[in-house]
Design a protein around this motif. Structure first.
Motif, PDB file in Angstrom:
ATOM      1  N   THR A 150       0.841  -1.194   0.000  1.00 15.58           N
ATOM      2  CA  THR A 150       0.000   0.000   0.000  1.00 15.58           C
ATOM      3  C   THR A 150       0.881   1.251   0.000  1.00 15.58           C
ATOM      4  O   THR A 150       2.021   1.235   0.473  1.00 15.58           O
ATOM      5  CB  THR A 150      -0.936   0.024   1.219  1.00 15.58           C
ATOM      6  OG1 THR A 150      -0.142  -0.012   2.423  1.00 15.58           O
ATOM      7  CG2 THR A 150      -1.874  -1.175   1.208  1.00 15.58           C
ATOM      8  N   ILE A 151       0.319   2.311  -0.539  1.00 17.23           N
ATOM      9  CA  ILE A 151       1.045   3.573  -0.651  1.00 17.23           C
ATOM     10  C   ILE A 151       0.190   4.674  -0.038  1.00 17.23           C
ATOM     11  O   ILE A 151      -0.999   4.795  -0.352  1.00 17.23           O
ATOM     12  CB  ILE A 151       1.357   3.905  -2.121  1.00 17.23           C
ATOM     13  CG1 ILE A 151       2.221   2.802  -2.752  1.00 17.23           C
ATOM     14  CG2 ILE A 151       2.064   5.255  -2.234  1.00 17.23           C
ATOM     15  CD1 ILE A 151       2.424   2.955  -4.238  1.00 17.23           C
ATOM     16  N   ARG A 152       0.785   5.467   0.840  1.00 18.94           N
ATOM     17  CA  ARG A 152       0.025   6.557   1.449  1.00 18.94           C
ATOM     18  C   ARG A 152       0.890   7.812   1.558  1.00 18.94           C
ATOM     19  O   ARG A 152       2.123   7.726   1.713  1.00 18.94           O
ATOM     20  CB  ARG A 152      -0.501   6.159   2.827  1.00 18.94           C
ATOM     21  CG  ARG A 152       0.547   5.877   3.881  1.00 18.94           C
ATOM     22  CD  ARG A 152      -0.100   5.398   5.179  1.00 18.94           C
ATOM     23  NE  ARG A 152       0.874   5.202   6.230  1.00 18.94           N
ATOM     24  CZ  ARG A 152       1.227   6.138   7.116  1.00 18.94           C
ATOM     25  NH1 ARG A 152       0.670   7.345   7.045  1.00 18.94           N
ATOM     26  NH2 ARG A 152       2.118   5.888   8.057  1.00 18.94           N
ATOM     27  N   ALA A 153       0.240   8.949   1.458  1.00 13.81           N
ATOM     28  CA  ALA A 153       0.938  10.225   1.593  1.00 13.81           C
ATOM     29  C   ALA A 153       1.221  10.505   3.060  1.00 13.81           C
ATOM     30  O   ALA A 153       0.353  10.311   3.915  1.00 13.81           O
ATOM     31  CB  ALA A 153       0.110  11.346   0.987  1.00 13.81           C
ATOM     32  N   ILE A 154       2.427  10.948   3.367  1.00 13.72           N
ATOM     33  CA  ILE A 154       2.788  11.264   4.750  1.00 13.72           C
ATOM     34  C   ILE A 154       3.120  12.740   4.937  1.00 13.72           C
ATOM     35  O   ILE A 154       3.260  13.208   6.070  1.00 13.72           O
ATOM     36  CB  ILE A 154       3.977  10.406   5.227  1.00 13.72           C
ATOM     37  CG1 ILE A 154       5.212  10.645   4.357  1.00 13.72           C
ATOM     38  CG2 ILE A 154       3.600   8.924   5.230  1.00 13.72           C
ATOM     39  CD1 ILE A 154       6.473   9.992   4.901  1.00 13.72           C
ATOM     40  N   ALA A 155       3.265  13.476   3.837  1.00 15.15           N
ATOM     41  CA  ALA A 155       3.557  14.911   3.939  1.00 15.15           C
ATOM     42  C   ALA A 155       3.307  15.563   2.588  1.00 15.15           C
ATOM     43  O   ALA A 155       3.259  14.889   1.553  1.00 15.15           O
ATOM     44  CB  ALA A 155       4.999  15.146   4.383  1.00 15.15           C
ATOM     45  N   ARG A 156       3.168  16.889   2.615  1.00 13.22           N
ATOM     46  CA  ARG A 156       3.053  17.691   1.401  1.00 13.22           C
ATOM     47  C   ARG A 156       3.935  18.921   1.570  1.00 13.22           C
ATOM     48  O   ARG A 156       3.828  19.613   2.586  1.00 13.22           O
ATOM     49  CB  ARG A 156       1.604  18.116   1.147  1.00 13.22           C
ATOM     50  CG  ARG A 156       0.652  16.958   0.854  1.00 13.22           C
ATOM     51  CD  ARG A 156      -0.775  17.452   0.674  1.00 13.22           C
ATOM     52  NE  ARG A 156      -1.698  16.339   0.488  1.00 13.22           N
ATOM     53  CZ  ARG A 156      -2.035  15.826  -0.695  1.00 13.22           C
ATOM     54  NH1 ARG A 156      -1.504  16.347  -1.793  1.00 13.22           N
ATOM     55  NH2 ARG A 156      -2.881  14.831  -0.781  1.00 13.22           N
ATOM     56  N   THR A 157       4.762  19.195   0.590  1.00 12.79           N
ATOM     57  CA  THR A 157       5.680  20.330   0.710  1.00 12.79           C
ATOM     58  C   THR A 157       5.101  21.607   0.125  1.00 12.79           C
ATOM     59  O   THR A 157       5.569  22.699   0.442  1.00 12.79           O
ATOM     60  CB  THR A 157       7.015  20.043   0.001  1.00 12.79           C
ATOM     61  OG1 THR A 157       6.801  19.995  -1.424  1.00 12.79           O
ATOM     62  CG2 THR A 157       7.626  18.742   0.486  1.00 12.79           C
ATOM     63  N   GLY A 158       4.115  21.496  -0.767  1.00 11.88           N
ATOM     64  CA  GLY A 158       3.625  22.670  -1.456  1.00 11.88           C
ATOM     65  C   GLY A 158       4.540  23.124  -2.573  1.00 11.88           C
ATOM     66  O   GLY A 158       4.331  24.191  -3.164  1.00 11.88           O
ATOM     67  N   GLY A 159       5.561  22.310  -2.877  1.00  8.04           N
ATOM     68  CA  GLY A 159       6.503  22.620  -3.951  1.00  8.04           C
ATOM     69  C   GLY A 159       6.816  21.375  -4.761  1.00  8.04           C
ATOM     70  O   GLY A 159       5.924  20.587  -5.065  1.00  8.04           O
ATOM     71  N   ARG A 160       8.106  21.202  -5.089  1.00 11.26           N
ATOM     72  CA  ARG A 160       8.545  20.043  -5.869  1.00 11.26           C
ATOM     73  C   ARG A 160       9.688  19.348  -5.126  1.00 11.26           C
ATOM     74  O   ARG A 160      10.842  19.747  -5.217  1.00 11.26           O
ATOM     75  CB  ARG A 160       8.998  20.492  -7.258  1.00 11.26           C
ATOM     76  CG  ARG A 160       9.543  19.398  -8.192  1.00 11.26           C
ATOM     77  CD  ARG A 160       8.761  18.118  -8.160  1.00 11.26           C
ATOM     78  NE  ARG A 160       9.080  17.213  -9.245  1.00 11.26           N
ATOM     79  CZ  ARG A 160       9.497  15.957  -9.076  1.00 11.26           C
ATOM     80  NH1 ARG A 160       9.700  15.476  -7.851  1.00 11.26           N
ATOM     81  NH2 ARG A 160       9.698  15.176 -10.113  1.00 11.26           N
ATOM     82  N   PRO A 161       9.370  18.288  -4.345  1.00 15.96           N
ATOM     83  CA  PRO A 161      10.421  17.586  -3.605  1.00 15.96           C
ATOM     84  C   PRO A 161      11.351  16.808  -4.526  1.00 15.96           C
ATOM     85  O   PRO A 161      10.905  16.150  -5.461  1.00 15.96           O
ATOM     86  CB  PRO A 161       9.633  16.651  -2.682  1.00 15.96           C
ATOM     87  CG  PRO A 161       8.314  16.455  -3.364  1.00 15.96           C
ATOM     88  CD  PRO A 161       8.031  17.728  -4.098  1.00 15.96           C
TER      89      PRO A 161
END
Length: 305
Positions: A37-48
């Motif tokens: 399974t794949i889940r989001a753990i953070a969002r940077t608001g940019g381009r990581p």
């Protein structure tokens, strides 16, 4: 290949518990769990781009748009911290890759002072040599350690009995530089590996002790010839290359070096579905590959002879 719910896992970070982290072009950091399974753990608001663990277990993120970031991924809804987004009052143009020392010192790259991520081809073709290796001290002070690099890219801290070195890849030069940061040669700069057959991108130190290098393409003799042209002509060719938007070839490449700078492994293959390898990590015999533009990770088992 492991399909992802988004594109552009530029770097890949396998964790000790068997999970794998990567960033996506929409700003999400996602975790591939052991059950698939794949889940989001953070969002940077940019381009990581580059990912790394700090000694205190926070996740270090090089964001091409927002700079050097950190977040505690063990805490739900933890705030995103901006560690560095400018140097001497000027914003970072393309924060790309990082590596952390045991004392918390962070070494990271700003690939170009002229172009952002959308114009990587222009910077490499034009060979602006405006890339920098930077150091963020635990007290928050930022230093320029090396300048004049041809698209500064991957970074790796390499401890050793004679002192510690920091390696930095210069993609446009097809060179990996080394800076001695401790020991009797502290402050000295040298070439760790040069005249590389493949273009170096991200660097990492594997559990096998080797320095692994992601390679999006082969080194082209035509690029070397362009770099010898006068600057105005290089800028014009770079502008055309950027406008035409040359598509990456269906190529997978990686190299591995021992601490002396000797290449001990070189992987090359053409692949219909995976290309543009930027990140590479070896962990316990498995080599993980990230890509700047694919909607997937790739991996292969590696059994050194």
């Amino acid at each position: 290949m492991i399909e992802l719910p988004g594109s552009g896992p530029e770097d890949v970070l396998p964790e000790p518990d068997g999970t794998v982290l990567c960033g996506l072009s929409d700003g999400r950091i996602v975790r591939l769990e052991c059950d698939g399974t794949i889940r989001a753990i953070a969002r940077t608001g940019g381009r990581p781009l580059g990912l790394e663990r700090l000694p205190d277990r926070r996740l270090l993120i090089c964001d091409a748009e927002r700079g050097l970031l950190a977040i505690d991924t063990d805490l739900p809804d933890a705030p995103l911290q901006v560690l560095c987004d400018q140097v001497a009052g000027a914003p970072l143009r393309l924060c790309n890759n990082a590596s952390a020392a045991a004392d918390g010192t962070i070494w990271f790259t700003d690939s170009s002072a002229r172009y952002g991520l959308a114009d990587v081809v222009r910077d490499v073709v034009e060979n602006t040599r405006t890339g920098r290796l930077l150091r963020l001290d635990p007290d928050g002070e930022v230093h320029v350690v090396m300048g004049g690099l041809g698209f500064a890219n991957g970074v790796a801290v390499l401890p050793g009995p004679a002192g510690d070195r920091v390696l930095v890849a210069a993609t446009a030069e097809a060179v990996i530089h080394a800076v001695w940061v401790s020991g009797p040669r502290k402050g000295a700069c040298e070439r760790f590996a040069d005249k590389l057959p493949l273009m170096p991108d991200n660097l990492s130190v594997g559990t096998d002790g080797l320095i692994w290098v992601g390679c999006p393409s082969r080194a082209e003799a035509s690029l070397v010839r362009v770099h010898r042209l006068p600057r105005p002509l290089r800028r014009f060719i770079g502008f055309l290359a950027g406008r035409l938007g040359a598509e990456a070839k269906p190529f997978i490449g990686a190299m591995a070096f021992d601490p002396s700078g000797r290449m001990v492994h070189r992987f090359e293959m053409d692949h219909r579905e995976f290309r543009n390898v930027t990140g590479v990590r070896e962990r316990d015999g498995t080599v993980w590959l990230g890509s700047l533009d694919r909607a997937a990770l790739a991996r292969f088992d590696f059994a050194p002879s």
